[in-house]
Each structure stands twice: as structure tokens, then as C-alpha cells.
Design a protein around this motif. Structure first.
Motif, PDB file in Angstrom:
ATOM      1  N   ASN A  70     -51.490  -7.223 -75.242  1.00 53.91           N
ATOM      2  CA  ASN A  70     -50.908  -8.508 -74.849  1.00 53.91           C
ATOM      3  C   ASN A  70     -49.710  -8.337 -73.934  1.00 53.91           C
ATOM      4  OD1 ASN A  70     -49.235  -7.508 -76.710  1.00 53.91           O
ATOM      5  ND2 ASN A  70     -49.089  -9.344 -77.959  1.00 53.91           N
ATOM      6  N   GLY A  71     -49.772  -7.274 -73.172  1.00 53.25           N
ATOM      7  CA  GLY A  71     -48.782  -7.167 -72.126  1.00 53.25           C
ATOM      8  C   GLY A  71     -47.535  -6.421 -72.510  1.00 53.25           C
ATOM      9  N   TYR A  72     -46.488  -6.743 -71.797  1.00 57.79           N
ATOM     10  CA  TYR A  72     -45.265  -5.983 -71.895  1.00 57.79           C
ATOM     11  C   TYR A  72     -44.459  -6.379 -73.121  1.00 57.79           C
ATOM     12  CZ  TYR A  72     -41.146  -3.533 -70.358  1.00 57.79           C
ATOM     13  OH  TYR A  72     -40.098  -2.678 -70.290  1.00 57.79           O
ATOM     14  N   ASN A  73     -44.046  -5.396 -73.878  1.00 55.40           N
ATOM     15  CA  ASN A  73     -43.132  -5.649 -74.984  1.00 55.40           C
ATOM     16  C   ASN A  73     -41.867  -4.840 -74.761  1.00 55.40           C
ATOM     17  OD1 ASN A  73     -44.775  -7.334 -76.695  1.00 55.40           O
ATOM     18  ND2 ASN A  73     -46.055  -5.522 -76.969  1.00 55.40           N
ATOM     19  N   PHE A  74     -40.720  -5.473 -74.998  1.00 52.77           N
ATOM     20  CA  PHE A  74     -39.476  -4.714 -74.880  1.00 52.77           C
ATOM     21  C   PHE A  74     -39.432  -3.676 -75.989  1.00 52.77           C
ATOM     22  CE2 PHE A  74     -38.116  -8.798 -72.804  1.00 52.77           C
ATOM     23  CZ  PHE A  74     -38.085  -8.268 -71.534  1.00 52.77           C
ATOM     24  N   ASP A  75     -38.886  -2.542 -75.650  1.00 57.32           N
ATOM     25  CA  ASP A  75     -38.964  -1.368 -76.506  1.00 57.32           C
ATOM     26  C   ASP A  75     -37.548  -0.950 -76.929  1.00 57.32           C
ATOM     27  OD1 ASP A  75     -39.230   1.176 -77.532  1.00 57.32           O
ATOM     28  OD2 ASP A  75     -40.380   1.986 -75.833  1.00 57.32           O
TER      29      ASP A  75
ATOM     30  N   GLN B  46     -35.083  -1.172 -69.069  1.00 59.72           N
ATOM     31  CA  GLN B  46     -35.626  -2.525 -69.140  1.00 59.72           C
ATOM     32  C   GLN B  46     -34.457  -3.489 -69.010  1.00 59.72           C
ATOM     33  OE1 GLN B  46     -37.809  -2.616 -72.830  1.00 59.72           O
ATOM     34  NE2 GLN B  46     -36.029  -2.075 -74.068  1.00 59.72           N
ATOM     35  N   VAL B  47     -34.729  -4.611 -68.350  1.00 60.37           N
ATOM     36  CA  VAL B  47     -33.690  -5.607 -68.073  1.00 60.37           C
ATOM     37  C   VAL B  47     -34.006  -6.865 -68.878  1.00 60.37           C
ATOM     38  CG1 VAL B  47     -32.625  -7.046 -66.280  1.00 60.37           C
ATOM     39  CG2 VAL B  47     -33.273  -4.669 -65.763  1.00 60.37           C
ATOM     40  N   VAL B  48     -33.043  -7.289 -69.693  1.00 61.76           N
ATOM     41  CA  VAL B  48     -33.291  -8.388 -70.634  1.00 61.76           C
ATOM     42  C   VAL B  48     -32.136  -9.394 -70.617  1.00 61.76           C
ATOM     43  CG1 VAL B  48     -34.649  -6.888 -72.159  1.00 61.76           C
ATOM     44  CG2 VAL B  48     -32.193  -7.141 -72.553  1.00 61.76           C
ATOM     45  N   SER B  49     -32.293 -10.449 -71.388  1.00 64.46           N
ATOM     46  CA  SER B  49     -31.203 -11.419 -71.550  1.00 64.46           C
ATOM     47  C   SER B  49     -30.208 -10.861 -72.573  1.00 64.46           C
ATOM     48  CB  SER B  49     -31.755 -12.756 -72.027  1.00 64.46           C
ATOM     49  OG  SER B  49     -32.230 -12.620 -73.349  1.00 64.46           O
ATOM     50  N   ILE B  50     -29.071 -11.513 -72.670  1.00 62.22           N
ATOM     51  CA  ILE B  50     -28.022 -11.028 -73.575  1.00 62.22           C
ATOM     52  C   ILE B  50     -28.463 -11.075 -75.047  1.00 62.22           C
ATOM     53  CG2 ILE B  50     -25.753 -11.731 -74.498  1.00 62.22           C
ATOM     54  CD1 ILE B  50     -25.235 -12.131 -71.268  1.00 62.22           C
ATOM     55  N   SER B  51     -29.109 -12.179 -75.456  1.00 70.67           N
ATOM     56  CA  SER B  51     -29.568 -12.257 -76.848  1.00 70.67           C
ATOM     57  C   SER B  51     -30.643 -11.209 -77.141  1.00 70.67           C
ATOM     58  CB  SER B  51     -30.117 -13.645 -77.156  1.00 70.67           C
ATOM     59  OG  SER B  51     -29.066 -14.575 -77.113  1.00 70.67           O
ATOM     60  N   GLU B  52     -31.515 -10.952 -76.167  1.00 67.82           N
ATOM     61  CA  GLU B  52     -32.540  -9.907 -76.356  1.00 67.82           C
ATOM     62  C   GLU B  52     -31.894  -8.528 -76.472  1.00 67.82           C
ATOM     63  OE1 GLU B  52     -36.433 -11.836 -74.093  1.00 67.82           O
ATOM     64  OE2 GLU B  52     -34.862 -10.905 -72.891  1.00 67.82           O
ATOM     65  N   LEU B  53     -30.873  -8.295 -75.654  1.00 68.48           N
ATOM     66  CA  LEU B  53     -30.176  -7.012 -75.728  1.00 68.48           C
ATOM     67  C   LEU B  53     -29.545  -6.831 -77.112  1.00 68.48           C
ATOM     68  CD1 LEU B  53     -29.148  -4.410 -74.403  1.00 68.48           C
ATOM     69  CD2 LEU B  53     -27.264  -5.716 -73.399  1.00 68.48           C
TER      70      LEU B  53
END
Ligand SMILES: [Zn+2]
Length: 393
Positions: free
Chosen positions: A184-189, A365-372
Motif C-alpha cells: 500500500n505504498g510508502y510508509n514512514f520508517d 524522509q521529510v515529514v510534518s512536525i507531528s509525524e516527526l
């Protein structure tokens, strides 16, 4: 009399035996064919085993009596062959996709490629014929060569394709799992180097939307800190930002320096900003980036929000130079950073376009602040100011 009898007997024997011999010989020919057919495949297999004698044989299996899948591994590198069971010829996997389904099969593979990889990678892989197939009982894995991808990537590039996804296209019988995990595609790791991009002073119409597209194409997210009095005019942009997995925070109502403003004005400004935002999105704002990063202890105590500054400042507003931004980020970025930019300048948009593939290729990987924060296991507290989200603050 005796002689004649012998001749008759001989003739009789010959007439009886010859058809029998012919029959036997036909039978032998048939046997010989079957024998030769399997022998040919066997010969090919033996030759390939010799050719790959430095590798470990990991698969030697016949599928649906149509082909034999032969695979070798050496230091995690897979070499595989598909051999026609009858002729012993090496075949392309593609030969075992139904003729009238080849186009749909390609479409499916391309769809999965774009789900999993940034466009700069998928664009190359969809046209790459350098593919190695690993055929398993319930799925296959397609390994791709990274040749031709710019910037160069070090990752192993592959797609796991469950047979449920492609069962209608295959020209051989496979095992179908009732429950399987979709590619299902890209997952942040959690284990990857991760940084947050933040863009202040929007919404800024086409520039903001262009950045949203670039983030999407590169499997990245960002946080946009927006100014309250610009939100109403930027409704569509706000929704586009959110609909693509990004995050929005407050950047005050009117971009005044909070250190010089009255506390009550700051409080009412935030309430007004939240009202407008909620009217557009139905959600509340939880993050606040004070203009110029200026904040006081009193403001932190007064507002029930999480305060987010940055630890890497691209100074994009000052330099207005793409190369400066790209070089600054590539030289300084490290795990857990919060990077400050502004979606107000074309030079910033251009820098983002170059940066996202570069960062991906360099293992970020580049994410939003809450994801980070999530990936780092950091619980963002209210009344608290953060400059970065490294595991140990
Ligand atoms: Zn600002």
C-alpha cells in the motif's frame, strides 16, 4: 513339404511380428519425446547450476507444469531464471502473463511503483526492463535496477506483489492467500533519518499549492504555519494542504511580534485565528509558531498550544537564492531537525523541488512536525517550546 511349411511359418511369423515391431517403435518414439523434453529442461537447469556454482540455490520449482523457476542467492543478491518445462528454453516472466492482459499487468505494476516510490524513481523504474523476479508461493517480488535514477539512490528497489493483486493476469496457477498485506505504498520508517519541513507566512496560493504537489510527488509531508488574517482568502489552498497529508499550525492572526504585543491581544488573536480555521476545516489549531520565533514565558502559559520554532533556518527570505537553500539544507540536515522556510518565494519553491529527491536519495524522509514527533516517540506537550525533535532533547 517340410520346406514349404517352414516358409509359411516364417512368413506368418514375419507378418505378425513386423506390425508389432512398428508399434513398439512408435511407442518408443513417444517415450523418447517425453524423455527429451524433460531432459532439455534438466540440461538447462544443470548448466545454470554450474554457471552459478558460487551462489546458493534457493529455488527450483515447477509452476503449473509450464515453467521451472530457478533462483540463486549470493550476499542477498538474487539471480533468477524461468525455464520452459518442455523446451528447456530460458523465458522472460512476461511470457507467463496472458497476452490480452499484458497491458493491465503493466498498469498495475506502474500503479504500485508510484504508490511506493517518489516520482523521480518511479518515472525511471516503470520503463526499466532490468527486472529480477522472485517467485514465491503466495507473492512475487520484482527487483529493479537503480540505473538511470538521478539523484542516485542506494536503496534496494523492489515491489512485493501479492498474487491477489494480479491473479487475473497470470497464465499459471498460484496460491491465493485469503488475508494478505497490500503493497500500500510508502510508509514512514522509524529507522530512517527524518526531518520536518515547515513553511511560514502562508497560505500563498499557487506557491503553496506547488509545494504541496512537490511534497506529494516525493512521498513527503510538511507543516505550514499560516497567518490568521490570510486564511479566509486561502480556503482552497488550506484544504489542498490538508487533503495531501500535511499539517497546518497557527502563525498568529496578523504576524505581529508577540514580544511587543499585549497578552490579551495575542489571546484574542489566536481565538480569532482558530475560529476562522475551524470554519474552513472543522478542526482546531494545536501548534503555534510565533512570528520571528519570539515568545515569552507568559504567552506560553496563557495559550493552550504547543510552540514550535526551528533549529535550521534556511534564511530563504533573505537570500532568495535556490542554491543557497539547497546547499544549506544538504550540508546541515540531520535526524530530528526542524527546517524553516517560507512558501512566499519562487526561489524557495525551486529549492524544494531540488531538495526532496536529494534528501530521499541521501536516506532522509521529510515529514510534518507531528509525524516527526510520532516517529521519534516524543509526545508534544502544550505550553512547551520545541526547536527540534531529536530523540534526546
Ligand atoms: Zn513569519
Amino acid at each position: 513339404m517340410k520346406e514349404v511349411n517352414i516358409k509359411i511359418i516364417l512368413a506368418a511369423i514375419i507378418t505378425m511380428v513386423i506390425p508389432l515391431l512398428i508399434f513398439e517403435s512408435n511407442k518408443n518414439n513417444n517415450l523418447l519425446d517425453v524423455f527429451n523434453e524433460s531432459k532439455l529442461a534438466e540440461q538447462t537447469i544443470n548448466d545454470l547450476i554450474v554457471l552459478n556454482e558460487d551462489k546458493e540455490l534457493v529455488a527450483n520449482k515447477t509452476y503449473d507444469k509450464k515453467f521451472i523457476y530457478l533462483a540463486f542467492k549470493k550476499a542477498d543478491e538474487l539471480t533468477s531464471y524461468i525455464i520452459d518445462s518442455k523446451t528447456g528454453e530460458e523465458k522472460e516472466f512476461y511470457n507467463y502473463i496472458k497476452d490480452d492482459k499484458k497491458e493491465e499487468f503493466n498498469k498495475k505494476i506502474n500503479e504500485l511503483l508510484y504508490l511506493k516510490y517518489p516520482n523521480f524513481i518511479a518515472d525511471v523504474l516503470k520503463n526499466s526492463s532490468k527486472r529480477t523476479y522472485e517467485i514465491k508461493d503466495n507473492e512475487m517480488i520484482i527487483y529493479f535496477s537503480s540505473e538511470g535514477i538521478v539523484p542516485k539512490v542506494e536503496d534496494d528497489l523492489f515491489l512485493k506483489v501479492n498474487y491477489n493483486e494480479i491473479k487475473d493476469y497470470l497464465d499459471f496457477k498460484v496460491t491465493l492467500d485469503s488475508d494478505y498485506e497490500l503493497e500500500n505504498g510508502y510508509n514512514f520508517d522509524k529507522n530512517k533519518k527524518t526531518i520536518a519541513f515547515s513553511f511560514d507566512d502562508g497560505p500563498n496560493g499557487s506557491r503553496t499549492n506547488k509545494i504541496v504537489s512537490l511534497l506529494k510527488e516525493n512521498k513527503a509531508h510538511a507543516t505550514f504555519f499560516m497567518v490568521g488574517n490570510k486564511m479566509e482568502a486561502g480556503k482552497e489552498t488550506i484544504l489542498n494542504v490538508l487533503n495531501n497529508g500535511n499539517e497546518i499550525g497557527s502563525h498568529s492572526y496578523d504576524h505581529k511580534n508577540m514580544k511587543r504585543a499585549k497578552l490579551e491581544d495575542i489571546i484574542s488573536g489566536e481565538a480569532k485565528t482558530n475560529d476562522i480555521y475551524k470554519g474552513i476545516t472543522g478542526k482546531d489549531l494545536n501548534l503555534l509558531r510565533p512570528p520571528y520565533g519570539n515568545i515569552t514565558k507568559e504567552i506560553k502559559e496563557a495559550l493552550n498550544m504547543t510552540f514550535i520554532n526551528w533549529n535550521l533556518d534556511t534564511e530563504d527570505w533573505l537570500h532568495r537564492n535556490k542554491k543557497h537553500i539547497v546547499d544549506y539544507v544538504m550540508e546541515n540536515a540531520s535526524d530530528g531537525d526542524i527546517i524553516l522556510m517560507h512558501d512566499s518565494y519562487d526561489t524557495t519553491v525551486d529549492a524544494v523541488e531540488e531538495l526532496l529527491p536529494l534528501l530521499y536519495a541521501n536516506g532522509f524522509q521529510v515529514v510534518s512536525i507531528s509525524e516527526l514527533a510520532n516517529l521519534k516517540g516524543i509526545n508534544l506537550e502544550t505550553h512547551t517550546l520545541y526547536h527540534n525533535l531529536k530523540e534526546v532533547q
